[in-house]
Write an enzyme that holds these catalytic residues in place. Structure first.
Site, mmCIF file in Angstrom:
data_model
loop_
_atom_site.group_PDB
_atom_site.id
_atom_site.type_symbol
_atom_site.label_atom_id
_atom_site.label_comp_id
_atom_site.label_asym_id
_atom_site.label_seq_id
_atom_site.Cartn_x
_atom_site.Cartn_y
_atom_site.Cartn_z
ATOM 1 N N GLY A 19 0.902 -1.133 0.210
ATOM 2 C CA GLY A 19 0.275 -0.138 -0.076
ATOM 3 C C GLY A 19 1.030 1.173 0.037
ATOM 4 N N GLY A 21 -0.507 4.588 -0.309
ATOM 5 C CA GLY A 21 -1.515 5.715 -0.400
ATOM 6 C C GLY A 21 -1.173 6.529 0.955
ATOM 7 N N GLY A 22 -2.393 7.024 1.753
ATOM 8 C CA GLY A 22 -2.284 8.013 2.534
ATOM 9 C C GLY A 22 -1.102 7.480 3.725
ATOM 10 C CG ASP A 112 -7.810 0.395 -0.150
ATOM 11 O OD1 ASP A 112 -7.795 -0.717 -0.402
ATOM 12 O OD2 ASP A 112 -8.188 0.899 -1.223
ATOM 13 C CG ASN A 113 -9.276 -4.456 -0.183
ATOM 14 O OD1 ASN A 113 -9.321 -5.667 0.016
ATOM 15 N ND2 ASN A 113 -8.310 -3.801 -0.710
ATOM 16 C CB ALA A 116 -6.273 -6.513 0.051
ATOM 17 C CB CYS A 153 -3.499 -14.255 12.910
ATOM 18 S SG CYS A 153 -5.254 -14.753 12.774
ATOM 19 C CB CYS A 168 -39.362 -3.751 2.259
ATOM 20 S SG CYS A 168 -39.082 -3.867 3.818
#
Length: 638
Positions: A19, A21-22, A112-113, A116, A153, A168
């Site tokens: 990763g 990213g941020g 981010d998920n 992964a 873990c 509904c």
């Protein structure tokens, strides 16, 4: 340990960072400035303009380029002599197998998920490599240490499940904007651009559903003599006009509710504008990538009027069909897909207008649809520092000082960080302790395909599953299969469990394995005849794998009017940033022990009072519409 020796361990360590990213940008910078000199970085994403406000290694000229590659090039400018390698790829690709992970001394996650994260956790367990996990949400953050055999873990505890609503509520009686987002994203977008053969409650509006069957049957099929503009206008009138007319025909539904207003295109856009738009002929490869841009709408924080929403809806639908013709039938919503976000925003706003719900701008709608809580650069920097701190402890095998650290404000104690000792592995964890699972299912009704999709892939997170019953191989995925094997396994998918070559019945045991993750688990089959259609729509209940569903109380649950009551996911939870997900969890009711309970008493950084105060602080962060995130109380969990 002498300083020179500690520095030598750092310089000699080989680190895998997943990763960029941020958190990843801050982490990579901190790693190289700390002295790490052998770093590998994996990230499949490319740089977007929205990343530039906090992912400081990137510049405007980098937009569209690989995050991993650009991040590595950036740090080489101020540490040119280090060994750093980038991979613009998915960490779940086959090249990143157990042997690949074994070459590293520690793995640092900035993903981010959930899918992964679980994949990396399993590879680290199989390779015996320590994993340091992290996440941020706004001003909140956390860092956890996972060492095989020493700490729990990543999957020892359940992760927050998205809030769900009965169908509904989504299809008939929305009362919040998020209901409209779910409708536009999970029903309308999926129906138009995804698998149209998949079951979808989009056309169900009243107890007299049969009255709409003739109209609904072919509503989403494009006619031979129909161009894309005509098709878009017909879809608009069908979903925003005709379907609401049908819903209004059931008077009982609206006795105690405000009636929605059907919206037809002719009431929103004058005929001249419709005809003008319909006469424009644009080649697929030159059609705008953004409906906003083609309509001159520049600010994503402006709330569009109903007419603008209608025009964006038509333009986005047209662009998706022209630009993504080969993908139609397989498209899924992606928060980074500009056209998809524009379409969902416009559709949700038009529906919201019908039901008297305030409209939202694209910026807000994207946040709801993509589970985004916008990132804070300072939080990412703090978390990155904590990751490196724990990595150094792991490299020096300083297990007594491992810490799970939470970044959150506790005013009464003037605290911003709350460290606590990690837990020992959970004996009931099917991933690191290989505890058997139990599946309640009716093997005479459920097919192997349902089992693979809803249990093996969705819940167990296996990517390349191999399923066996005794010595019989029932299903396998792989590139090395010949045509006869593929045909045989495909035929098995369509069979109910009791009719497989080796029948799966109550009392039998299925073995499920993922060769890439080197994960294997046993599932005890328990026969069950009946299931609650609302709470158990899949007609499968897996025990031993626990992911608590958070279901909103439905004040109108008694008023279903014959509508399906299966559940749809609300897209606002769990809370995530746009690139780094935080998961602060409530501990299950078990007598879990910290490492100090196993190794003997020792002084720690945190106390029961501190952890309770932290828990209350995080509870206060959630609003009535959000998932309430709870910090584990490792001592007083009962």
């Amino acid at each position: 340990m002498a300083f020179e020796e500690k520095l030598s361990v750092i310089k000699g360590a080989k680190v895998l960072m997943v990763g960029a990213g941020g958190i990843g940008c801050e982490l990579l910078k901190t790693l190289v400035l700390t002295g790490f000199s052998d770093i590998h970085v994996i990230d499949m994403d490319t740089i977007e303009v929205s990343n530039l406000n906090r992912q400081f290694l990137f510049r405007k000229s980098h937009v569209g380029k690989s995050k991993a590659k650009v991040a590595c090039e950036a740090v080489l400018k101020f540490r040119p002599h280090i060994n750093i390698k980038s991979y613009h790829a998915n960490v779940k690709d086959s090249e990143f197998n157990v042997d690949f992970f074994k070459q590293f001394n520690v793995v640092l996650n900035g993903l981010d998920n959930l899918d992964a994260r679980r994949h990396v956790n399993r590879l680290c367990l199989a390779a015996g490599v320590p994993l340091i996990e992290s996440g941020t949400t706004g001003f909140l953050g956390q860092v956890t240490v996972h060492v095989k055999g020493k700490t729990e873990c990543y999957e020892c505890d359940p992760k927050p499940a998205p809030k769900t609503y009965p169908v509904c509520t989504i299809t008939s009686t929305p009362s919040k904007f998020v209901h409209c987002i779910v409708w536009a994203k999970d029903l309308l977008f999926a129906k138009l651009f995804g698998d149209r053969n998949q079951e979808n409650d989009l056309n169900i509006r009243s107890s007299d559903a049969s009255s709409s069957s003739s109209n609904a049957k072919d509503a989403f099929e494009r006619k031979n003599d129909e161009n894309i503009d005509q098709y878009g206008r017909r879809i608009f009138d069908h979903v925003f006009g005709h379907n609401l007319e049908l819903a209004l025909s059931n008077e009982d539904t609206w006795k105690n509710r405000k009636k929605p207003r059907p919206i037809y295109l002719k009431d929103v856009i004058v005929d001249e504008v419709i005809r003008e738009n319909g006469t424009q002929s644009v080649a697929a490869d030159t059609h705008p990538k953004s409906a906003m841009a083609s309509l001159g709408l520049k600010n994503p924080q402006d709330v569009w009027c109903l007419k603008e929403n209608a025009m964006v809806f038509l333009e986005a639908l047209k662009s998706l069909f022209l630009r993504r013709e080969k993908e139609i039938g397989n498209l899924t919503f992606d928060k980074d897909d500009q056209l998809a976000v524009e379409f969902v925003t416009a559709a949700a706003n038009i529906r919201a207008s019908s039901f008297g719900i305030p409209l939202h701008c694209l910026f807000e709608a994207k946040g709801i649809a993509g589970n985004i809580v916008h990132a804070v650069a300072t939080t990412n920097a703090i978390i990155a520092g904590l990751i490196v701190t724990e990595a150094i402890k792991v490299l020096h095998n300083d297990s007594k000082n491992y810490r799970m650290t939470y970044c959150l404000e506790i005013p009464s104690r003037k605290m911003l960080l709350m460290p606590c000792e990690p837990f020992e592995p959970k004996k009931s964890c099917y991933v690191c302790s290989e505890t058997p699972l139990t599946l309640e299912i009716n093997p005479h009704h459920s097919k192997l395909r349902d089992f693979v999709n809803k249990i093996v892939r969705a819940k167990l997170g296996m990517n390349l599953p191999l399923i066996m019953h005794g010595s019989t191989l029932l299903y396998e995925v792989g590139d090395d299969l010949d045509e006869s094997e593929v045909s045989n396994y495909e035929a098995n998918l369509g069979k109910v469990l009791s009719k497989l070559p080796s029948p799966v019945l109550g009392g039998t045991v299925i073995t499920v394995e993922d060769l890439q993750q080197e994960l294997k688990c046993s599932i005890n089959i328990r026969h069950r005849e009946e299931f609650d259609p609302e709470k158990e729509p899949d007609e499968m209940v897996l025990s031993g794998w626990t992911q608590p569903a958070i279901v909103e109380k439905n004040d109108n649950a008694h008023d279903n009017n014959g509508v399906s009551t299966s559940s749809l996911t609300e897209t606002t939870a769990p809370l995530t940033t746009d690139d780094d997900k935080l998961e602060i969890l409530e501990a299950p009711i078990t007598n879990k022990r910290k490492l100090s309970d196993v190794s003997g008493p020792r002084s720690g950084f945190s106390s029961v009072d501190q952890e309770k105060k932290a828990k209350r602080k995080v509870e206060a962060c959630g609003s009535s519409d959000d998932l309430v995130m709870l910090l584990e109380d490792p001592v007083d969990s009962n």
